[in-house]
Design a protein around this motif. Structure first.
Motif, short mmCIF file in Angstrom:
data_model
loop_
_atom_site.label_atom_id
_atom_site.label_comp_id
_atom_site.label_asym_id
_atom_site.label_seq_id
_atom_site.Cartn_x
_atom_site.Cartn_y
_atom_site.Cartn_z
N VAL A 155 33.51 37.16 -6.16
CA VAL A 155 33.67 36.84 -4.74
C VAL A 155 33.65 35.33 -4.53
CG1 VAL A 155 32.52 36.94 -2.49
CG2 VAL A 155 32.87 39.03 -3.81
N ASP A 156 32.71 34.64 -5.18
CA ASP A 156 32.65 33.18 -5.07
C ASP A 156 33.96 32.55 -5.54
OD1 ASP A 156 30.11 33.26 -4.05
OD2 ASP A 156 29.11 32.78 -5.94
N GLY A 157 34.48 33.04 -6.66
CA GLY A 157 35.72 32.50 -7.20
C GLY A 157 36.91 32.75 -6.30
N ILE A 158 37.00 33.96 -5.77
CA ILE A 158 38.13 34.31 -4.89
C ILE A 158 38.08 33.49 -3.61
CG2 ILE A 158 39.14 36.16 -3.50
CD1 ILE A 158 38.06 38.11 -5.70
N LEU A 413 42.14 20.39 -1.38
CA LEU A 413 41.06 21.11 -2.04
C LEU A 413 40.40 22.06 -1.05
CD1 LEU A 413 39.37 18.27 -4.14
CD2 LEU A 413 41.20 19.83 -4.79
N ASN A 414 39.84 23.14 -1.56
CA ASN A 414 39.25 24.13 -0.65
C ASN A 414 37.80 23.82 -0.29
OD1 ASN A 414 38.09 24.73 -3.11
ND2 ASN A 414 38.22 26.94 -2.86
N LYS A 415 37.29 22.68 -0.75
CA LYS A 415 35.94 22.27 -0.39
C LYS A 415 35.91 20.77 -0.15
CE LYS A 415 33.76 25.93 -3.14
NZ LYS A 415 32.94 26.24 -4.32
N ASP A 416 35.22 20.37 0.92
CA ASP A 416 35.03 18.95 1.20
C ASP A 416 33.85 18.39 0.42
OD1 ASP A 416 37.14 18.72 3.04
OD2 ASP A 416 35.89 19.58 4.61
N SER A 417 32.85 19.24 0.21
CA SER A 417 31.66 18.83 -0.53
C SER A 417 31.09 20.03 -1.27
CB SER A 417 30.60 18.24 0.41
OG SER A 417 30.17 19.21 1.34
N LEU A 418 30.28 19.74 -2.27
CA LEU A 418 29.77 20.79 -3.15
C LEU A 418 28.42 20.36 -3.70
CD1 LEU A 418 30.45 23.44 -4.76
CD2 LEU A 418 31.46 21.97 -6.50
N GLY A 423 22.60 21.04 -14.68
CA GLY A 423 22.78 22.03 -15.73
C GLY A 423 23.68 23.18 -15.33
N GLY A 424 24.00 23.26 -14.04
CA GLY A 424 24.85 24.34 -13.55
C GLY A 424 26.32 23.96 -13.57
N SER A 425 27.15 24.88 -13.08
CA SER A 425 28.58 24.64 -13.05
C SER A 425 29.18 25.26 -11.81
CB SER A 425 29.26 25.22 -14.30
OG SER A 425 29.05 26.62 -14.37
N SER A 426 30.36 24.81 -11.46
CA SER A 426 31.08 25.35 -10.31
C SER A 426 32.55 25.00 -10.48
CB SER A 426 30.52 24.77 -9.00
OG SER A 426 31.10 25.40 -7.88
N SER A 427 33.35 25.34 -9.49
CA SER A 427 34.77 25.02 -9.56
C SER A 427 35.30 24.79 -8.16
CB SER A 427 35.55 26.15 -10.24
OG SER A 427 35.44 27.35 -9.50
N VAL A 428 36.44 24.14 -8.09
CA VAL A 428 37.09 23.84 -6.82
C VAL A 428 38.54 24.31 -6.92
CG1 VAL A 428 37.81 22.02 -5.24
CG2 VAL A 428 35.60 21.86 -6.39
N GLY A 429 38.98 25.04 -5.90
CA GLY A 429 40.37 25.47 -5.84
C GLY A 429 41.19 24.50 -5.01
N ASN A 458 37.01 22.86 -13.38
CA ASN A 458 35.67 23.40 -13.59
C ASN A 458 34.68 22.24 -13.76
OD1 ASN A 458 36.52 26.20 -13.69
ND2 ASN A 458 37.43 25.69 -15.66
N ILE A 459 33.60 22.27 -12.98
CA ILE A 459 32.67 21.15 -12.91
C ILE A 459 31.37 21.50 -13.63
CG2 ILE A 459 31.47 19.58 -11.34
CD1 ILE A 459 33.47 20.62 -9.16
N THR A 460 30.86 20.56 -14.41
CA THR A 460 29.56 20.70 -15.07
C THR A 460 28.63 19.61 -14.55
OG1 THR A 460 30.60 21.59 -17.07
CG2 THR A 460 28.34 20.79 -17.27
N ALA A 461 27.47 20.02 -14.03
CA ALA A 461 26.51 19.07 -13.46
C ALA A 461 25.58 18.57 -14.56
CB ALA A 461 25.71 19.75 -12.36
N LEU A 462 25.50 17.25 -14.73
CA LEU A 462 24.74 16.67 -15.84
C LEU A 462 23.44 16.02 -15.41
CD1 LEU A 462 27.68 15.06 -17.86
CD2 LEU A 462 26.63 17.32 -18.15
N SER A 463 23.43 15.33 -14.28
CA SER A 463 22.20 14.65 -13.85
C SER A 463 22.21 14.49 -12.34
CB SER A 463 22.08 13.28 -14.53
OG SER A 463 23.13 12.43 -14.12
#
Length: 592
Positions: A155-158, A413-418, A423-429, A458-463
Motif C-alpha cells: 500500500v505504501d508503495g502504490i 515527484l509524489n512527495k515534497d518531503s520525507l 538505517g531505514g529506507s524509502s522511495s519516491v515516485g 530508492n533511498i537509504t538513510a545513513l545518519s
C-alpha cells in the motif's frame, strides 16, 4: 457488461452463537466463577472451525490488567498483531465479567473497520474470583501478521506512485478507486476475502475490495468506513468522507464481471443514501448520513483518462467521448462517435471507434482533429511508454503500435518531503508530463553522508540530518526535488532536536533566544558550534545585543549548498542564575 449477481456477494456478519460452561461455587467467603462464550463469523459457520480453549490456570507468565480500558487497549494490540490468543489476570472492577469482556471486544472492533472485517472467529472466557479473574481471548483471522506487513508495504508503495503532492481528497479517492478496479478482479470461486489476496493474487470478493480501499484511503489521509449489508444483502462496500460529506462507494460493483481489462466504471461511486438504497441495504442507524449529490456527474464516466486537469471519458449513456474539469464543470463533446477503451498520449486521446468498425482512432484533446490509426477491430487498448497495445479481435492476438516518443516537459515527484529513521529506507515516485513522455531519470542526493539514492529512486538513510533529493530528466534541465530528513533515535534520546530547516541563503545568520539572561562567564564560541559531518564549519557564535540572545555568524565563504549542517547548543550553556540546559539542543539545516 452486467453487474455481479447480488447472491454471489459475501460479507462478514457476526452472530452470537453460544454461552457454555457457566458455573460458580462457594469456597469459604469467596465465590469461584467461570464462564465462556464465542462469536463466529457467519460466512464460516459451515466450516469445521474448532473452538480454541485456553487453560488459564497454567499460565507460565502472567499479564495483569487493572481496568477495562487497559484490557481494551491490550486486546486491540494483540488483534492488530494477529495474535492467536491473549491471556491475563484481571484485577479491576466488574459487575459481569463475561459481558464486560464482550463489550471490550465489541469496542475494539467498532474502533477499527479494517480489524472488524479481518477476524473470522473469537472465543473468550474467565475463571477465578472477583478481583482475580484469569481471562482469555482466542482469535482466528483472514490473514497472518506477515501477510498484513506485506499489505502495508505494498500500500505504501502504490500510494507513493498514484498519490501526488497537492492532490485533494477527491483526487486521492479517484486514484485509489481506479487503481483497485483496474488491478483487482472478482474471485468467482469465493475463496479469497482479504486485502492480501487482492494485492498478492489480484483477486478477491467484496470484503477484499472494501478492506483494500479502506486501508489505502486511510493511509492517504482520507477518512473511510466499511459498510456491512443487512441480513437481506450479504455484501460489503465503503463510505468515504470528502470535504465533510460522506458518500457511498462500491468498488466491487464498479468492477465489471467478467473482468474487462482497463475498464473503470463509476456507477456506484460517491452516491447518496437515497441513490444507494435502490439496490443496497444496510443498518442506516450505525453509519453516517450520506446526503450530498455533488459527484453524481461521475456516475456516467467509463474508460477515464485524466490529462492537464481535465477528465476525458466515454459516457455510459451514449458511449460518446466527452471531457470536463474534475469538478464536473465545462463539459465538452470531443468526438460524436462511440468511443471505448480510451488511452491518453501527448495531446491525443486514442480509442476504439465502435461507430467505425472498432478501428483505433485518435482525437485531439480539444476535439479539433480526428484521425484513423488502423483498420482492424481493436479492443483493450493500453499505452506503456510509447507502445500502444491492443487486442486484434480478428486474430485474437495482442499487437503493438509504436507511437512517436514524446519529449518530457516536466517531472513531478509524489512527495515534497520525507522523514526516514537512520538505517531505514524509502522511495519516491514520480510522474512525467505530458502523458506518454519518457526519459531516463538521474537521481542525486545533495549530501550522501545523510542519505543515498540509487538509480531507481530508492533511498537509504545513513545518519541524522537533512538533504535534498533531486530527480533530473537525463540530458535536460527538467527536474524536481524532495527534502529528506533522517532522524537518529539515539541522538534524539540524548539531545533535543528542535527542527530541520531548509534555507536559501548561504550567508544565513542564526539568532538564538533564551528564556533568561545568559551568564557572561561562559565561552559561547566553544559551547555553540556548527559542524558538517563532524567537522567545524567555520561558523562562530557570539553574544547578541540583548543579554538573552546569541548570534551564529556563518563561515566567511558561506555554507556549502546541499550539505547538511548541525547547529548544537551545549547543555553547559547557563543563565546568569547558574541554570543550565537539561540536554543539548540541536538544529539541522541545509542550504539550497
Amino acid at each position: 457488461m452486467g453487474l455481479k449477481p447480488k447472491k454471489t456477494l459475501i460479507v462478514f456478519i457476526f452472530i452470537f452463537t453460544a454461552f457454555f460452561s457457566s458455573f460458580a461455587y462457594a469456597e469459604g467467603q469467596r465465590i469461584f466463577e467461570k464462564d465462556e462464550a464465542e462469536y463466529i463469523n457467519r460466512i464460516y459457520k459451515d466450516l469445521p472451525t474448532a473452538s480454541l480453549k485456553t487453560d488459564t490456570r497454567s499460565l507460565e507468565s502472567v499479564t495483569y490488567v487493572s481496568s477495562l480500558e487497559q484490557l481494551e487497549s491490550m486486546l486491540y494490540d494483540a488483534m492488530t498483531d494477529r495474535k492467536a490468543s491473549f491471556e491475563a489476570v484481571y484485577t479491576g472492577g466488574t459487575s459481569d465479567m463475561l459481558n464486560d469482556m464482550e463489550a471490550v471486544f465489541e469496542n475494539v472492533t467498532a474502533s477499527d473497520d479494517y480489524l472488524k472485517f479481518s477476524y473470522t472467529f473469537i472465543s473468550y472466557g474467565y475463571s477465578g474470583y472477583p478481583g482475580n479473574y484469569r481471562i482469555y481471548y482466542n482469535m482466528t483471522y483472514l490473514t497472518s501478521k506477515e501477510q498484513e506487513d506485506y499489505v502495508d508495504s505494498r500500500v505504501d508503495g502504490i500510494l507513493s506512485e498514484i498519490v501526488l503532492p497537492g492532490m485533494s481528497s477527491f483526487e486521492k479517492e479517484l486514484a485509489i478507486h481506479d487503481y483497485i478496479v483496474k488491478n483487482v478482479e472478482y474471485d468467482t470461486s469465493y475463496k479469497e476475502h482479504s486485502a492480501y489476496a487482492a494485492l498478492a493474487y489480484g483477486k478477491t470478493v467484496c470484503q477484499g475490495y472494501s478492506l483494500l480501499a479502506y486501508k489505502m484511503l486511510e493511509e492517504a489521509g482520507v477518512q473511510a468506513r466499511i459498510v456491512e449489508g443487512d441480513e437481506s444483502m450479504n455484501h460489503a462496500w465503503n463510505m468515504v468522507n470528502i470535504d465533510g460529506n460522506w458518500y457511498h462507494s462500491d468498488l466491487t460493483w464498479d468492477d465489471p464481471l467478467p473482468d474487462v481489462k482497463n475498464r473503470t466504471m463509476y456507477t456506484y461511486f460517491n452516491l447518496s443514501d437515497e441513490r444507494m438504497s435502490g439496490d443496497h441495504f444496510w443498518d442506516k442507524a450505525t453509519y453516517p448520513d450520506c446526503t450530498s449529490e455533488k459527484y453524481s456527474y461521475m456516475n456516467e464516466v467509463t474508460y477515464p483518462v485524466t490529462m492537464d486537469g481535465r477528465l476525458y471519458y466515454s459516457s455510459s449513456i451514449d458511449d460518446r467521448l466527452y471531457s470536463m474539469l474534475l469538478d464536473g464543470s465545462v463539459r465538452q463533446l470531443i468526438c460524436p462517435d462511440r468511443s471505448l477503451f480510451l488511452c491518453g498520449y501527448g495531446d491525443w486521446i486514442y480509442f476504439s471507434n465502435y461507430s467505425r468498425g472498432g478501428y483505433i482512432y485518435r482525437t485531439s484533446t480539444d476535439g479539433s482533429s480526428t484521425e484513423i490509426i488502423n483498420n482492424v477491430h481493436s479492443t483493450y487498448l493500453s499505452i506503456d511508454g510509447n507502445e500502444l497495445t491492443f487486442l486484434n479481435e480478428g486474430t485474437d492476438q495482442t499487437e503493438v503500435i509504436y507511437l512517436e516518443p514524446l519529449a518530457p516537459q516536466s517531472i513531478e515527484l509524489n512527495k515534497d518531503s520525507l522523514r526516514i529513521t537512520k538505517g531505514g529506507s524509502s522511495s519516491v515516485g514520480f510522474g512525467m508530463y505530458p502523458a506518454g513522455a519518457s526519459g531516463d531519470i538521474i537521481w542525486t542526493s545533495s549530501d550522501t553522508g545523510v542519505a543515498q539514492v540509487d538509480s531507481s529512486g530508492n533511498i537509504t538513510a545513513l545518519s541524522g540530518g537533512i538533504c535534498i533529493l533531486r530527480a533530473t530528466v537525463e540530458g535536460t534541465e527538467i527536474s524536481d526535488e524532495c527534502t529528506v530528513i533522517v532522524e537518529d533515535p539515539a541522538e534524539s534520546s540524548e539531545a533535543e532536536i528542535i527542527d530541520y530547516k531548509r534555507e536559501i541563503d548561504p550567508g544565513k545568520k542564526w539568532a538564538v533566544e533564551f528564556s533568561g539572561a545568559l551568564s557572561k562567564e561562559i565561552s559561547i564560541a566553544d559551547l555553540v558550534q556548527v559542524t558538517q559531518r563532524g567537522l567545524d564549519s567555520g561558523a562562530c557564535a557570539v553574544f547578541g545585543e540583548e543579554d538573552n540572545k546569541i548570534e551564529v555568524i556563518p563561515p566567511a565563504e558561506g555554507y556549502i549548498k546541499g550539505k547538511s549542517y548541525r547547529l548544537c547548543i551545549s547543555k553547559d550553556v547557563s543563565s546568569s542564575d547558574g541554570i543550565s540546559l537539561e540536554k543539548p539542543v540541536v538544529l539541522y539545516f541545509v542550504v539550497d
